[in-house]
Motif scaffolding. Sequence first.
Motif, PDB file in Angstrom:
ATOM      1  N   ALA A 249       0.823  -1.203   0.000  1.00  0.00           N
ATOM      2  CA  ALA A 249       0.000   0.000   0.000  1.00  0.00           C
ATOM      3  C   ALA A 249       0.861   1.258   0.000  1.00  0.00           C
ATOM      4  N   LEU A 250       1.892   1.275   0.838  1.00  0.00           N
ATOM      5  CA  LEU A 250       2.764   2.449   0.909  1.00  0.00           C
ATOM      6  C   LEU A 250       3.609   2.596  -0.350  1.00  0.00           C
ATOM      7  N   PHE A 251       4.096   1.481  -0.884  1.00  0.00           N
ATOM      8  CA  PHE A 251       4.921   1.573  -2.089  1.00  0.00           C
ATOM      9  C   PHE A 251       4.136   2.155  -3.257  1.00  0.00           C
ATOM     10  N   PHE A 252       2.982   1.572  -3.539  1.00  0.00           N
ATOM     11  CA  PHE A 252       2.190   2.059  -4.669  1.00  0.00           C
ATOM     12  C   PHE A 252       1.633   3.455  -4.397  1.00  0.00           C
ATOM     13  N   GLY A 253       1.301   3.732  -3.145  1.00  0.00           N
ATOM     14  CA  GLY A 253       0.755   5.047  -2.819  1.00  0.00           C
ATOM     15  C   GLY A 253       1.777   6.157  -2.978  1.00  0.00           C
ATOM     16  N   ILE A 254       2.965   5.960  -2.395  1.00  0.00           N
ATOM     17  CA  ILE A 254       3.977   7.020  -2.416  1.00  0.00           C
ATOM     18  C   ILE A 254       4.637   7.145  -3.778  1.00  0.00           C
ATOM     19  N   THR A 255       5.050   6.025  -4.378  1.00  0.00           N
ATOM     20  CA  THR A 255       5.677   6.118  -5.703  1.00  0.00           C
ATOM     21  C   THR A 255       4.659   6.550  -6.756  1.00  0.00           C
ATOM     22  N   GLY A 256       3.389   6.173  -6.554  1.00  0.00           N
ATOM     23  CA  GLY A 256       2.356   6.618  -7.485  1.00  0.00           C
ATOM     24  C   GLY A 256       2.097   8.111  -7.368  1.00  0.00           C
ATOM     25  N   PHE A 257       2.104   8.615  -6.134  1.00  0.00           N
ATOM     26  CA  PHE A 257       1.914  10.054  -5.912  1.00  0.00           C
ATOM     27  C   PHE A 257       3.068  10.840  -6.531  1.00  0.00           C
ATOM     28  N   HIS A 258       4.286  10.327  -6.363  1.00  0.00           N
ATOM     29  CA  HIS A 258       5.436  10.986  -6.983  1.00  0.00           C
ATOM     30  C   HIS A 258       5.364  10.868  -8.509  1.00  0.00           C
ATOM     31  N   GLY A 259       4.971   9.694  -8.999  1.00  0.00           N
ATOM     32  CA  GLY A 259       4.839   9.524 -10.444  1.00  0.00           C
ATOM     33  C   GLY A 259       3.821  10.467 -11.045  1.00  0.00           C
ATOM     34  N   PHE A 260       2.742  10.744 -10.296  1.00  0.00           N
ATOM     35  CA  PHE A 260       1.740  11.712 -10.760  1.00  0.00           C
ATOM     36  C   PHE A 260       2.365  13.097 -10.887  1.00  0.00           C
ATOM     37  N   HIS A 261       3.229  13.455  -9.943  1.00  0.00           N
ATOM     38  CA  HIS A 261       3.930  14.735 -10.024  1.00  0.00           C
ATOM     39  C   HIS A 261       4.824  14.793 -11.258  1.00  0.00           C
ATOM     40  N   VAL A 262       5.516  13.692 -11.526  1.00  0.00           N
ATOM     41  CA  VAL A 262       6.379  13.653 -12.716  1.00  0.00           C
ATOM     42  C   VAL A 262       5.528  13.774 -13.973  1.00  0.00           C
ATOM     43  N   PHE A 263       4.402  13.060 -14.008  1.00  0.00           N
ATOM     44  CA  PHE A 263       3.524  13.091 -15.187  1.00  0.00           C
ATOM     45  C   PHE A 263       3.000  14.500 -15.443  1.00  0.00           C
ATOM     46  N   THR A 264       2.486  15.152 -14.396  1.00  0.00           N
ATOM     47  CA  THR A 264       1.988  16.519 -14.571  1.00  0.00           C
ATOM     48  C   THR A 264       3.138  17.463 -14.941  1.00  0.00           C
TER      49      THR A 264
END
Length: 315
Positions: A249-264
């Motif tokens: 949960a933490l891995f996908f949540g945190i890396t996904g949140f960061h990945g969203f920042h990279v995408f935007t």
Amino acid sequence: MAEHTDTLVAEDHDHDHAHGYEAGWEGGKEKPFGAGYGKLMMWYFLLSDAFTFAGFLIAYGTLRFSSPSWPVPDTVFSTAPFGIHDMPLIFVTFMSFLLIISSGTMVRAVQEGARENKRGVVFWMLLTVLGGAGFLGCQAWEWNNLINVEHMTVTTNPFGTYTENGVYLDPETGERTDELVEEGETYLLHKAGASHGEGHEGEDHFEFSTTPGDYAGYTVDDDQFIHRKYITDAGETKTQAFGPTAFGALFFGITGFHGFHVFTGVIFLLIILINAGSGVYASRKNGYEMVEKIGLYWHFVDLVWVFVFLVFYLI
């Protein structure tokens, strides 16, 4: 009384006009730290975002060090494209390299903007976009491998860690084998009918049942995960268990949140790149300030990744 107040307001208004001040929302002629409104607001946003990431990482650290066992990064992140196995952190190191290099190209784009060099801005921003897109592509592969190949989700963590020493039981006969179970070693639970992965080459001749049940040297749960049995040094028979649910949960949540920042960030970089190429910023003669603003955001995203990399992949 009301007439007296109106007179004072009118006098103050006339005083401002007399000294060259105009009423408005610009905040006055003095700029804090010599930064424009847009740049200052970007700093405010990054500060608030930093607190958000800090909260996530502190939560991860709290759960990580309060758990009796936790997956070892060298085992979880040991695969790479093209069938590469047992190469810990090689792939994520390449991902990090792409992002860090893109931060350098962003610096060059800002420098060229200060020189009012439109071609230089476009060239270096294009390289920055490619670096960000490359990082996102690598992260997509990593997520696909963890989810579809190794079956990790936000609620299921097949990466367990032994807390005691012992030996495996033979999956067919249930007798003791020479395969050692070492405390602190991380293992991956495989699904019945799939490959059993590295480290169990001696089992290749044995086909695990796909029917849920309790067998001589292993069990198969309702989701068809295989749990090997082993005997601890204390003589107790145990089966492999799932790892802490919080890890996925933490891995996908945190890396996904960061990945969203990279995408935007990549999206905004493309928009500003197009504007720069069309001459929108050149006409303003302000040193391509918009490029500098997106540069602040991009450097922040890179800096956050350094901490994410440290927490998830190194500790």
